[in-house]
Design a protein around this motif. Structure first.
Motif, mmCIF file in Angstrom:
data_model
loop_
_atom_site.group_PDB
_atom_site.id
_atom_site.type_symbol
_atom_site.label_atom_id
_atom_site.label_comp_id
_atom_site.label_asym_id
_atom_site.label_seq_id
_atom_site.Cartn_x
_atom_site.Cartn_y
_atom_site.Cartn_z
ATOM 1 N N ALA A 119 -17.274 2.460 -14.838
ATOM 2 C CA ALA A 119 -18.065 3.264 -15.766
ATOM 3 C C ALA A 119 -18.777 2.337 -16.733
ATOM 4 O O ALA A 119 -18.294 1.238 -17.054
ATOM 5 C CB ALA A 119 -17.159 4.228 -16.526
ATOM 6 N N ASP A 120 -19.944 2.780 -17.210
ATOM 7 C CA ASP A 120 -20.690 1.914 -18.126
ATOM 8 C C ASP A 120 -19.916 1.658 -19.421
ATOM 9 O O ASP A 120 -20.119 0.623 -20.065
ATOM 10 C CB ASP A 120 -22.076 2.478 -18.424
ATOM 11 N N ALA A 121 -19.007 2.571 -19.782
ATOM 12 C CA ALA A 121 -18.182 2.318 -20.966
ATOM 13 C C ALA A 121 -17.259 1.128 -20.748
ATOM 14 O O ALA A 121 -16.963 0.365 -21.677
ATOM 15 C CB ALA A 121 -17.367 3.563 -21.310
ATOM 16 N N VAL A 122 -16.791 0.933 -19.507
ATOM 17 C CA VAL A 122 -15.917 -0.207 -19.200
ATOM 18 C C VAL A 122 -16.706 -1.503 -19.242
ATOM 19 O O VAL A 122 -16.229 -2.521 -19.768
ATOM 20 C CB VAL A 122 -15.235 -0.005 -17.833
ATOM 21 N N THR A 123 -17.918 -1.516 -18.679
ATOM 22 C CA THR A 123 -18.714 -2.744 -18.753
ATOM 23 C C THR A 123 -19.151 -3.020 -20.187
ATOM 24 O O THR A 123 -19.253 -4.183 -20.590
ATOM 25 C CB THR A 123 -19.931 -2.676 -17.815
ATOM 26 N N ALA A 124 -19.391 -1.961 -20.969
ATOM 27 C CA ALA A 124 -19.669 -2.170 -22.392
ATOM 28 C C ALA A 124 -18.463 -2.802 -23.075
ATOM 29 O O ALA A 124 -18.609 -3.709 -23.915
ATOM 30 C CB ALA A 124 -20.037 -0.850 -23.067
ATOM 31 N N TYR A 125 -17.267 -2.336 -22.720
ATOM 32 C CA TYR A 125 -16.039 -2.906 -23.279
ATOM 33 C C TYR A 125 -15.916 -4.384 -22.902
ATOM 34 O O TYR A 125 -15.681 -5.244 -23.753
ATOM 35 C CB TYR A 125 -14.818 -2.136 -22.775
ATOM 36 N N ASP A 309 -23.572 -7.469 -23.902
ATOM 37 C CA ASP A 309 -23.934 -6.099 -23.556
ATOM 38 C C ASP A 309 -23.267 -5.695 -22.237
ATOM 39 O O ASP A 309 -22.500 -6.466 -21.650
ATOM 40 C CB ASP A 309 -25.452 -5.962 -23.497
ATOM 41 N N PRO A 310 -23.527 -4.465 -21.731
ATOM 42 C CA PRO A 310 -22.872 -4.032 -20.490
ATOM 43 C C PRO A 310 -23.194 -4.894 -19.273
ATOM 44 O O PRO A 310 -22.343 -5.020 -18.384
ATOM 45 C CB PRO A 310 -23.394 -2.598 -20.313
ATOM 46 N N LEU A 311 -24.377 -5.493 -19.206
ATOM 47 C CA LEU A 311 -24.666 -6.382 -18.079
ATOM 48 C C LEU A 311 -23.782 -7.622 -18.142
ATOM 49 O O LEU A 311 -23.232 -8.062 -17.117
ATOM 50 C CB LEU A 311 -26.139 -6.780 -18.073
ATOM 51 N N THR A 312 -23.620 -8.177 -19.331
ATOM 52 C CA THR A 312 -22.674 -9.284 -19.501
ATOM 53 C C THR A 312 -21.277 -8.848 -19.087
ATOM 54 O O THR A 312 -20.540 -9.595 -18.440
ATOM 55 C CB THR A 312 -22.660 -9.755 -20.964
ATOM 56 N N GLY A 313 -20.905 -7.619 -19.457
ATOM 57 C CA GLY A 313 -19.590 -7.106 -19.089
ATOM 58 C C GLY A 313 -19.408 -6.997 -17.591
ATOM 59 O O GLY A 313 -18.322 -7.280 -17.056
#
Length: 356
Positions: A119-125, A309-313
């Motif tokens: 989920a994008d929330a996980v990559t944001a994390y 950011d989420p891409l880095t995540g």
């Protein structure tokens, strides 16, 4: 020279399109930076991945992703990938087709068998905190808070603009438009109305009576609502109604962070809390009350800046897969790691057993 198997791919899919980033885990590992992975090269598509009756369209995502991945690999010297991590908005609730089809498709097309679908929330994390325990609030058009002690995930909100996302951009914009329409009603004295917000609404969208026809037929209603959030922030210095909307948004965001912040005693003692997302660009009209709410609701937590950011995540997750060092908890929908990952890397099998 980096070996062929050291390259990993991180992918971020959202409302503004698709982004993919290539990174070399050997270089990152030597520098001790695997948890703060920075991409070596990126590709961007401005075409958002389609969503249909079956959820996120796996074929549409794969079609864009393969061309982007091949372009990145070609520029990197024609090397192969050792891991791919894909973060997508809506993955938790609309990602069934992706989880069913993408792992095998990526193995066939790119020869990669270590795959994570998040989920994008996980990559944001992962972008904000890496693989440390803590809590992250991702606030943009919507709003979700995610926290973990590295044994399980806890989430708060993220239910969409009709059922939740309280304090997010669409919520702020809707509250601002409601206040504007209250100022328009009757003799302009309806309680909770805001003349400054009415003026801004009519400047941006047109006459008040036309608002229902303009908004309700739109499939992108959440984005249209969120587009008014900056107008609410601009009015906050001179309009108490606008200021109150942002104060309530700050309260909701802080409540979500407090709900997911891990700690043994429930106080958030020592918990790292990071804020990320485009909503923070509203600046002091939101950030000042938000800092105050966080200090009141989580007085023992430690606010930290988001590292990425989420891409880095997504790159962080891919690097962790490639090196067998994934510590963030696996989850059927939030962070799906297919069984084939463990079959090709005994370190990850051990990590899975430890998670249990």
């Amino acid at each position: 020279m980096a070996s062929a198997v050291s390259w990993v791919l991180g992918v971020d899919s959202g409302g503004s399109g698709l982004r993919a980033a290539l990174a070399d885990t050997e270089v990152l590992a030597l520098a001790g930076q695997t948890d703060r992975a920075q991409p070596a090269d990126t590709e961007v598509s401005r075409e958002p991945v389609r969503t249909g009756a079956a959820g996120i369209d796996a074929g549409h995502l794969l079609g864009q992703l393969l061309s982007m991945a091949r372009a990145l690999l070609e520029r990197a010297g024609g090397t192969t990938l050792s891991a791919v991590a894909i973060g997508a908005a809506g993955m938790a609730t609309l990602g069934g087709e992706l989880r069913a089809e993408l792992p095998a498709a990526l193995a066939r097309s790119l020869g990669v068998r270590r795959v994570a679908l998040a989920a994008d929330a996980v990559t944001a994390y992962a972008g904000a905190l890496g693989q440390r325990p803590g809590a992250v609030v991702a606030a943009g058009t919507g709003m979700i808070a995610l926290g973990t002690d590295l044994s399980e995930w806890h989430r708060a909100d993220g239910w969409g603009h009709l059922l939740g996302d309280c304090g997010g951009g669409a919520w702020i914009g809707r509250a601002g438009l409601e206040a504007a329409l209250r100022a328009h009603d009757g003799h302009g004295e309806r309680r909770g109305g805001s003349a400054p917000l009415l003026a801004r609404m009519e400047s941006v969208f047109g006459p008040a009576p036309e608002m229902p026809g303009l908004l309700y037929p739109r499939s992108d209603r959440a984005a249209v609502l969120a587009s008014f959030a900056p107008e609410v922030a601009r009015c906050a210095d001179v309009d108490p109604v606008a200021a109150d909307i942002l104060a309530r948004a700050a309260r909701y965001i802080a409540q979500a962070a407090a709900a997911v912040c891990p700690s043994a005693d429930g106080t958030g003692e020592g918990c790292e809390v990071a804020l990320t997302g485009g909503l923070l660009k509203l600046g002091d009209p939101l950030l000042v009350p938000l800092r105050a709410e966080l200090a009141e609701q989580l007085p023992h937590a430690r606010p930290v800046s988001a590292a990425g950011d989420p891409l880095t995540g997504a790159v962080v997750l891919a690097a962790a897969l490639a090196t067998g060092s994934l510590r963030l908890p696996r989850h059927p929908t939030l962070l799906h790691v297919p069984a084939t990952n463990h079959q090709t890397n005994h370190q990850q099998t051990t990590a899975t057993e430890q998670d249990r």
